[in-house]
Design a protein around this motif. Structure first.
Motif, PDB file in Angstrom:
ATOM      1  N   MET A   1       0.854  -1.198   0.000  1.00 44.59           N
ATOM      2  CA  MET A   1       0.000   0.000   0.000  1.00 44.59           C
ATOM      3  C   MET A   1       0.885   1.242   0.000  1.00 44.59           C
ATOM      4  N   ILE A   2       0.695   2.064  -1.004  1.00 40.38           N
ATOM      5  CA  ILE A   2       1.515   3.263  -1.066  1.00 40.38           C
ATOM      6  C   ILE A   2       0.993   4.318  -0.091  1.00 40.38           C
ATOM      7  N   ASP A   3       1.829   5.236   0.233  1.00 38.67           N
ATOM      8  CA  ASP A   3       1.461   6.341   1.115  1.00 38.67           C
ATOM      9  C   ASP A   3       0.784   7.427   0.271  1.00 38.67           C
ATOM     10  N   LEU A   4      -0.518   7.593   0.478  1.00 36.90           N
ATOM     11  CA  LEU A   4      -1.279   8.529  -0.368  1.00 36.90           C
ATOM     12  C   LEU A   4      -0.905   9.983  -0.095  1.00 36.90           C
ATOM     13  N   SER A  48      17.300   8.054 -12.122  1.00 33.88           N
ATOM     14  CA  SER A  48      18.083   7.401 -11.059  1.00 33.88           C
ATOM     15  C   SER A  48      17.908   8.108  -9.718  1.00 33.88           C
ATOM     16  N   VAL A  49      17.577   9.389  -9.762  1.00 36.37           N
ATOM     17  CA  VAL A  49      17.315  10.140  -8.527  1.00 36.37           C
ATOM     18  C   VAL A  49      15.841  10.037  -8.150  1.00 36.37           C
ATOM     19  N   MET A  50      14.969   9.946  -9.170  1.00 39.34           N
ATOM     20  CA  MET A  50      13.533   9.881  -8.892  1.00 39.34           C
ATOM     21  C   MET A  50      13.163   8.602  -8.138  1.00 39.34           C
ATOM     22  N   VAL A  51      13.828   7.504  -8.422  1.00 38.75           N
ATOM     23  CA  VAL A  51      13.466   6.246  -7.743  1.00 38.75           C
ATOM     24  C   VAL A  51      13.607   6.366  -6.225  1.00 38.75           C
ATOM     25  N   PRO A  52      14.752   6.820  -5.703  1.00 39.57           N
ATOM     26  CA  PRO A  52      14.803   6.993  -4.242  1.00 39.57           C
ATOM     27  C   PRO A  52      13.837   8.049  -3.717  1.00 39.57           C
ATOM     28  N   ILE A  53      13.533   9.061  -4.535  1.00 35.80           N
ATOM     29  CA  ILE A  53      12.528  10.049  -4.115  1.00 35.80           C
ATOM     30  C   ILE A  53      11.167   9.360  -3.967  1.00 35.80           C
ATOM     31  N   LEU A  54      10.822   8.524  -4.949  1.00 37.57           N
ATOM     32  CA  LEU A  54       9.548   7.804  -4.881  1.00 37.57           C
ATOM     33  C   LEU A  54       9.540   6.809  -3.720  1.00 37.57           C
ATOM     34  N   GLU A  55      10.678   6.174  -3.508  1.00 36.37           N
ATOM     35  CA  GLU A  55      10.798   5.223  -2.401  1.00 36.37           C
ATOM     36  C   GLU A  55      10.488   5.929  -1.080  1.00 36.37           C
ATOM     37  N   HIS A  56      11.014   7.129  -0.938  1.00 39.16           N
ATOM     38  CA  HIS A  56      10.816   7.895   0.296  1.00 39.16           C
ATOM     39  C   HIS A  56       9.392   8.417   0.407  1.00 39.16           C
ATOM     40  N   THR A  57       8.856   8.949  -0.696  1.00 37.00           N
ATOM     41  CA  THR A  57       7.544   9.595  -0.610  1.00 37.00           C
ATOM     42  C   THR A  57       6.395   8.583  -0.613  1.00 37.00           C
ATOM     43  N   LEU A  58       6.524   7.527  -1.413  1.00 30.00           N
ATOM     44  CA  LEU A  58       5.448   6.531  -1.485  1.00 30.00           C
ATOM     45  C   LEU A  58       5.588   5.461  -0.413  1.00 30.00           C
ATOM     46  N   LYS A  59       6.759   5.430   0.205  1.00 28.80           N
ATOM     47  CA  LYS A  59       7.061   4.458   1.263  1.00 28.80           C
ATOM     48  C   LYS A  59       6.926   3.016   0.759  1.00 28.80           C
TER      49      LYS A  59
ATOM     50  N   ALA B 132      13.290  14.242   0.137  1.00 30.56           N
ATOM     51  CA  ALA B 132      13.804  12.965  -0.361  1.00 30.56           C
ATOM     52  C   ALA B 132      15.303  13.053  -0.653  1.00 30.56           C
ATOM     53  N   MET B 133      15.747  14.188  -1.174  1.00 32.33           N
ATOM     54  CA  MET B 133      17.176  14.324  -1.438  1.00 32.33           C
ATOM     55  C   MET B 133      17.969  14.275  -0.133  1.00 32.33           C
ATOM     56  N   ALA B 134      17.399  14.845   0.917  1.00 34.91           N
ATOM     57  CA  ALA B 134      18.078  14.783   2.212  1.00 34.91           C
ATOM     58  C   ALA B 134      18.266  13.328   2.649  1.00 34.91           C
ATOM     59  N   VAL B 135      17.246  12.514   2.435  1.00 35.06           N
ATOM     60  CA  VAL B 135      17.353  11.092   2.783  1.00 35.06           C
ATOM     61  C   VAL B 135      18.439  10.436   1.939  1.00 35.06           C
ATOM     62  N   VAL B 136      18.407  10.720   0.643  1.00 33.39           N
ATOM     63  CA  VAL B 136      19.390  10.125  -0.271  1.00 33.39           C
ATOM     64  C   VAL B 136      20.812  10.489   0.154  1.00 33.39           C
ATOM     65  N   ARG B 137      20.987  11.704   0.668  1.00 34.84           N
ATOM     66  CA  ARG B 137      22.327  12.161   1.058  1.00 34.84           C
ATOM     67  C   ARG B 137      22.639  11.871   2.530  1.00 34.84           C
ATOM     68  N   GLY B 138      21.842  11.008   3.148  1.00 34.96           N
ATOM     69  CA  GLY B 138      22.148  10.592   4.516  1.00 34.96           C
ATOM     70  C   GLY B 138      21.846  11.626   5.572  1.00 34.96           C
ATOM     71  N   ALA B 139      20.880  12.505   5.308  1.00 34.72           N
ATOM     72  CA  ALA B 139      20.539  13.559   6.267  1.00 34.72           C
ATOM     73  C   ALA B 139      19.027  13.673   6.397  1.00 34.72           C
ATOM     74  N   ALA B 140      18.380  12.544   6.614  1.00 32.52           N
ATOM     75  CA  ALA B 140      16.917  12.555   6.744  1.00 32.52           C
ATOM     76  C   ALA B 140      16.487  13.574   7.785  1.00 32.52           C
ATOM     77  N   ARG B 180      18.829  20.775  15.250  1.00 34.87           N
ATOM     78  CA  ARG B 180      19.594  19.608  14.840  1.00 34.87           C
ATOM     79  C   ARG B 180      18.836  18.908  13.729  1.00 34.87           C
ATOM     80  N   ARG B 181      19.466  18.817  12.576  1.00 38.46           N
ATOM     81  CA  ARG B 181      18.829  18.163  11.446  1.00 38.46           C
ATOM     82  C   ARG B 181      19.361  16.750  11.347  1.00 38.46           C
ATOM     83  N   GLY B 182      18.504  15.831  11.037  1.00 39.13           N
ATOM     84  CA  GLY B 182      19.020  14.502  10.757  1.00 39.13           C
ATOM     85  C   GLY B 182      18.170  13.386  11.285  1.00 39.13           C
ATOM     86  N   ALA B 183      17.880  13.334  12.556  1.00 41.79           N
ATOM     87  CA  ALA B 183      17.193  12.171  13.103  1.00 41.79           C
ATOM     88  C   ALA B 183      15.874  11.947  12.415  1.00 41.79           C
ATOM     89  N   ALA B 184      15.627  10.736  11.972  1.00 39.37           N
ATOM     90  CA  ALA B 184      14.367  10.421  11.297  1.00 39.37           C
ATOM     91  C   ALA B 184      13.771   9.164  11.894  1.00 39.37           C
TER      92      ALA B 184
END
Lengths: 85, 184
Positions: A1-4, A48-59, B132-140, B180-184
């Motif tokens: 289930m994606i995060d709406l 390649s950047v959008m996939v991790p963005i989607l991973e984070h946003t859609l969970k 999301a970029m923050a997460v990708v760069r290890g700074a959620a 403090r930025r980071g903890a997620a």
């Protein structure tokens, strides 16, 4: 289930740059991002950047996401044109 | 890599390693602030106006203005190194598209890792890509300031108003030792 809520958030970002997003949630998560006529070409992050963005946003894990990008559509269109000629 | 901790209720919680921010000064008074224009329309005007507001309200001593060659990708490491040495704190603006908001956050995180307190400004529409970029760069959980979207196309007086409106938030990111930025 994606995060709406996450989907709504990434949709807001994409629409601000002139893109649309369609998501089909099943065994895998199919994500199709398409460009409107107003799309800003350089504003869309690389796939390649959008996939991790989607991973984070859609969970959902990135390896469950099947992403189709506007460039994929363009490639398909070109292939179709080539075959027609 | 996260670590497991036991809390008083007997639950275990995974805690991700917190990104260590650069040391914050107690105030901006007399400080040299770097302004990084990411090249988007009105970004240069915005960071310059913000620099003026910071001088007027918070006593910033001087500013150093630099411009990214390409808004939509990370700034060259040489440019960030130069800013790190030329300024005591940095403000980056404006992340007002998907790729440039992600790149702005990436630049902010890189400057923090160099040891320069940095505040990134994005427009509200791009929280998803910035986070999301923050997460990708290890700074959620990396915190940044936001202004109303869009920035491009605004007349000068509205750009100034955006700068005035976000100045306090920018300052809180630069000097608040509790941030403090980071903890997620």
């Amino acid at each position: 289930m994606i995060d709406l809520e996450g989907l709504a958030s990434i949709r807001t970002s994409l629409e601000a740059d002139g893109y649309e997003i369609e998501v089909t949630d099943g065994d895998r998560v199919a994500v199709v991002i398409s460009a409107t006529p107003e799309a800003c070409a350089e504003c869309l992050v690389p796939a390649s950047v959008m996939v991790p963005i989607l991973e984070h946003t859609l969970k959902v894990p990135g390896d469950r996401i099947d992403l189709t990008y506007p460039t994929d559509h363009e490639a398909s269109d070109h292939e179709a044109s080539d075959h027609e000629e | 890599m996260g670590s497991l901790i036991m809390d008083p209720t007997g639950q275990t919680t995974r805690v991700e390693a917190e990104m260590q921010l650069a040391h914050r000064p107690p105030s901006l008074s007399g400080r040299t602030v770097g302004l990084l224009d990411n090249g988007k329309q009105n970004a240069g005007r915005f960071v310059e106006e913000l620099g003026k507001v910071l001088a007027e309200r918070y006593g910033v001593g001087s500013v150093v203005l630099r411009k990214k060659p390409v808004a939509t990708v990370d700034a060259p490491s040489e440019l960030l190194e130069e800013l790190h040495h030329a300024a005591e704190l940095v403000v980056i603006g404006v992340g007002d598209c998907g790729s440039c908001s992600a790149a702005a956050v990436a630049d902010g995180i890189a400057l923090e890792r160099l040891g320069t307190p940095t505040a990134v400004v994005c427009t509200e529409s791009f929280k998803a890509t910035a986070d999301a970029m923050a997460v990708v760069r290890g700074a959620a959980g990396y915190r940044y300031a936001t202004v109303e979207h869009p920035m491009a196309g605004l007349p000068g007086d509205e750009v100034r108003a955006r700068a005035e409106g976000v100045a306090d938030e920018v300052v809180s990111l630069l000097v608040d030792a509790a941030v403090r930025r980071g903890a997620a």
